[in-house]
Design a protein around this motif. Structure first.
Motif, PDB file in Angstrom:
ATOM      1  N   ILE A  82       0.689  -1.071  -0.062  1.00 60.44           N
ATOM      2  CA  ILE A  82       0.000  -0.045   0.208  1.00 60.44           C
ATOM      3  C   ILE A  82       0.577   1.736  -0.229  1.00 60.44           C
ATOM      4  N   GLU A  83       1.392   1.425   1.179  1.00 59.05           N
ATOM      5  CA  GLU A  83       2.848   2.407   1.190  1.00 59.05           C
ATOM      6  C   GLU A  83       3.396   2.490  -0.579  1.00 59.05           C
ATOM      7  N   SER A  84       4.349   1.489  -0.762  1.00 59.47           N
ATOM      8  CA  SER A  84       4.791   1.606  -2.101  1.00 59.47           C
ATOM      9  C   SER A  84       3.696   2.067  -3.490  1.00 59.47           C
ATOM     10  N   MET A  85       2.399   1.876  -3.780  1.00 57.23           N
ATOM     11  CA  MET A  85       1.815   2.030  -4.870  1.00 57.23           C
ATOM     12  C   MET A  85       1.507   4.081  -4.161  1.00 57.23           C
ATOM     13  N   GLU A  86       1.845   4.174  -3.153  1.00 59.60           N
ATOM     14  CA  GLU A  86       0.759   5.495  -2.487  1.00 59.60           C
ATOM     15  C   GLU A  86       2.630   6.144  -3.021  1.00 59.60           C
ATOM     16  N   MET A  87       3.841   5.739  -3.093  1.00 58.17           N
ATOM     17  CA  MET A  87       5.291   6.684  -3.256  1.00 58.17           C
ATOM     18  C   MET A  87       5.286   6.676  -4.599  1.00 58.17           C
ATOM     19  N   PHE A  88       5.514   5.536  -5.500  1.00 55.49           N
ATOM     20  CA  PHE A  88       5.897   5.639  -6.809  1.00 55.49           C
ATOM     21  C   PHE A  88       5.553   6.069  -7.999  1.00 55.49           C
ATOM     22  N   ASN A  89       6.752   6.163  -8.231  1.00 53.98           N
ATOM     23  CA  ASN A  89       7.189   7.577  -9.175  1.00 53.98           C
ATOM     24  C   ASN A  89       6.804   7.112 -10.330  1.00 53.98           C
TER      25      ASN A  89
END
Length: 741
Positions: A82-89
């Motif tokens: 979930i955190e990775s999807m939110e911070m994905f560039n």
């Protein structure tokens, strides 16, 4: 339930299990069904399909548990994803990938665009963009002579360079806006570029893509090895300059990929001859670094069999490569340290080759490494590769010394390979494109095939015997070869630069500045750079005009019955005599071929040993030092002592008897001369006497001391004494040799 049809035991080591093979049809629905079956019914996996060997029950249970852990996806908790999807560039994956050099060009154009906007004090941006805005930006760019920091710009001198600048601007525009320049605007810009090229007098001339044939390559290599007008600091660099050309010529590769060759990319093997001849030493080299900025790609491997019966060994790649390998003791077998061992090796009965493996610790070490300066001269660095600029400068200078009119570049050999492969019946079009790392034949047609047709098309049309060799010679870089062509400026031509109006103005301005000030030093440095540039331009003008002027003189002299003019006399600019190691190298490489196999092996091995010996030679400066003033009239000149006596006298003079004694010879250089053969011309240079002890101190600090770090240990070659650190060396120099530092 259906059993699992594919093996997943090597998911971490390879992606082959997840991707379709060359002969498979990959069905998305089938894959989803298999994945669903795997996730829901892992216990139904057939162990025999996972491992073809015999597996006991305990191992099978462990294997199943491993599969459950793998397909369960429980390595990270849900919060991690979930955190990775939110911070994905996603911009990092949507942007174009460019080579590092192209990225630098795009960044440079963006900086210029920002400077232009600041210059006109307007908030123009890329979007919207108009033809008028682009015209004024490019005109502003062509008018720039200095950088904001005050450095002189080289400037745009050719129309083709202006076209390249426009292409880079389009990439910058696409990166900023997210879409390409409008096609209509792109077509209009061609008119703008033509108008600006005419307004600023840009040259329409393009660099000729002439080939360097094998015969001309031999002349280039002979000049590189024999000349003393060009110094390489260390003998091994001279060998590198030759080995680079010998690897580039048959591969036709990207020159930078040759320079990035590592010892791990080499394979040396003894190969059985299918035709029944003697065993052949086969070299294979893999070019792993070929434009890999878009992702890793399959590397090409190029084979080079050895040819022993050639008229000379100047074109024998094996001699130079094996010389480097034996010089660094690169073979893994500890007893394989000499080329004489090659002829003692055999291949096991029934096998076709014997691998000669290299040491594992050299796998990632570059073959072509630059030299670094130490206390006693230069040594090869641990793993700092030679740059393309360095190898290009060496190639260009040796081409001038050979007598070529055109600027010799490494790409001349790549052009030759492309043209030879195009006309060869043994190389298909696909194989040529693969070897040159091209997706199709368009690059070869646009950039590599010569603009001068190198075939006798007239004879082909008439149906007569074509003279292809004659036409090919006239289209190569060697058509203009002349040993009479000037290489450097004469002293008079070089001194004429001081009469240039710009130099005279700079000299007058320099006199107004206080000596020793920062402004004076900067002005002096700028003046020296200007003089170098003017000398370079004058030399280019003289070389370009020489061919026609000399042709006119030759015609007039012959028609007047006087014949050709005598060759220019040898002057001091010829360079110092060849040193013994260089003479030995040239003699070993030009020995005529032997009539028997044993003689051919001996000829090759002697050449390899000569290459190994020359790698350790520390070459001196390129230009010999000026001779001292002639003695006063009426006083006879003192005869020069024999070289051996000269070294002994110099050794005595570098030791002091009193603490106030100040010798005028460098004890480090004299100690180095003591290790050389007495007949070596470098002995005279190393044992020279400086004019004052102060000059010796400057030499000691500039040539030796500054190359030593504070904690580096060293050795005095005159005393054979180990010195623990830099301060220890300075104290030893003062107390034992009277050299102040």
């Amino acid at each position: 339930m259906p059993q699992l049809k594919h093996s997943y035991t090597d998911l971490n080591g390879s992606d082959a299990s997840l991707s379709p093979g060359d002969n498979e049809v990959f069905d998305v629905h089938d894959s989803e069904e298999d994945a669903h079956s795997t996730a829901t019914s892992v216990k139904d996996i057939d162990i025999a399909d996972i491992d073809d060997g015999d597996v006991d029950d305990a191992d099978a249970e462990l294997d199943i548990e491993d599969q459950i852990q793998l397909f369960g996806g429980n390595l990270h908790p849900p919060e991690y994803y979930i955190e990775s999807m939110e911070m994905f560039n996603q911009d990092d994956y949507e942007s174009e990938d460019y080579k590092e050099g192209t990225t630098r060009l795009i960044n440079s154009v963006e900086e210029q665009w920002l400077l232009f906007r600041n210059h006109v004090k307007h908030t123009y941006d890329y979007d919207p963009i108009s033809i008028g805005l682009l015209y004024n930006f490019f005109e502003w760019r062509l008018n720039q002579k200095f950088t904001p920091e005050g450095r002189r710009l080289r400037g745009i001198k050719k129309r083709s360079s202006l076209g390249t600048y426009w292409k880079v601007f389009r990439l910058a525009y696409k990166r900023a806006v997210g879409e390409k320049v409008d096609p209509k605007l792109n077509r209009s810009m061609h008119k703008v570029l033509r108008a600006l090229a005419k307004k600023f007098g840009l040259s329409e001339e393009r660099r000729p893509n002439r080939c360097m044939t094998v015969d001309q390559l031999e002349g280039q290599i002979e000049t590189t090895l024999s000349t003393t007008k060009k110094s390489f600091k260390l003998g091994e660099l001279r060998i590198y300059a030759v080995l680079f050309l010998l690897l580039l010529a048959p591969a036709g590769a990207w020159p930078q990929s040759i320079l990035r060759l590592r010892f791990g990319d080499l394979m040396i093997m003894l190969e059985r001859d299918p035709d029944g001849g003697p065993h052949n030493t086969l070299v294979k080299f893999t070019l792993a670094f070929t434009k890999s900025y878009l992702g890793e790609k399959a590397a090409n491997t190029y084979p080079l069999p050895e040819t022993l019966s050639a008229s000379s060994l100047l074109l024998n790649t094996h001699v130079f490569l094996l010389g480097i390998l034996f010089r660094h003791q690169a073979f893994r077998a500890t007893t394989f340290t000499s080329p004489h061992s090659l002829k003692k090796l055999n291949i096991y009965p029934g096998e076709t080759e014997l691998l000669l493996p290299l040491r594992e610790e050299l796998e990632h070490v570059h073959v072509f490494r630059r030299a670094v300066q130490t206390l006693m001269g230069y040594v090869i660095s641990d793993n700092k590769p030679i740059s393309y600029g360095m190898i290009a400068a060496w190639t260009r200078r040796c081409g001038e010394l050979l007598g070529l009119a055109y600027e010799t570049i490494p790409y001349n050999l790549r052009y030759n390979a492309a043209n030879e492969w195009t006309t060869s019946v043994d190389i298909s079009e696909d194989l040529r494109n693969l070897a040159m790392d091209h997706a199709n034949s368009v690059p070869v047609r646009r950039h590599y095939l010569g603009h001068e047709i190198d075939r006798d098309i007239g004879s082909i049309v008439r149906g007569t015997k074509p003279q292809h060799a004659l036409v090919k010679q006239s289209c190569s870089v060697g058509h203009s070869l002349s040993r009479r062509r000037p290489v450097d400026l004469t002293p008079e031509q070089s001194a004429s630069i001081t009469t240039h109006p710009v130099i005279q103005n700079r000299t007058r301005e320099l006199r107004q500045l206080p000596k020793g000030s920062k402004e004076y030093q900067n002005a002096m440095r700028d003046q020296q750079k200007l003089k170098k540039r003017l000398r370079r331009e004058l030399k280019q003008q003289i070389r370009q005009a020489w061919t026609a002027n000399q042709a006119v003189e030759d015609i007039d002299r012959q028609l007047q019955g006087r014949g050709f003019a005598p060759s220019p006399s040898e002057t001091a600019s010829t360079g110092r005599p060849q040193r013994p190691a260089q003479k030995r190298l040239m003699a070993a490489l030009t020995v005529p071929p032997a009539t028997d196999l044993e003689g051919q092996y001996r000829r090759r091995d002697d050449a390899i040993i000569a290459v190994m010996a020359y790698c350790t030679v520390k070459e001196g400066c390129t230009v010999p030092r000026r001779q001292s003033a002639s003695p006063k009239s009426g006083r006879p000149a003192k005869p020069s002592p024999p070289p051996s006596d000269l070294v002994e006298a110099a050794m005595v003079s570098i030791f002091i008897c009193d603490e106030k004694d100040r010798p005028r010879r460098c004890f480090l250089c004299v100690g180095k001369a003591h290790l050389l053969p007495p007949e070596d011309p470098l002995v005279q240079e190393l044992t020279r006497e400086f004019y004052t002890p102060g000059d010796l101190s400057k030499h000691f600090k500039r040539k030796h001391l500054r190359n030593l770090k504070d904690d580096d240990s060293s050795e005095c070659p005159a005393c054979l004494r180990t010195l623990d650190h830099k301060m220890h060396l300075q104290r030893h120099a003062l107390e034992i040799h009277g050299t102040v530092s």
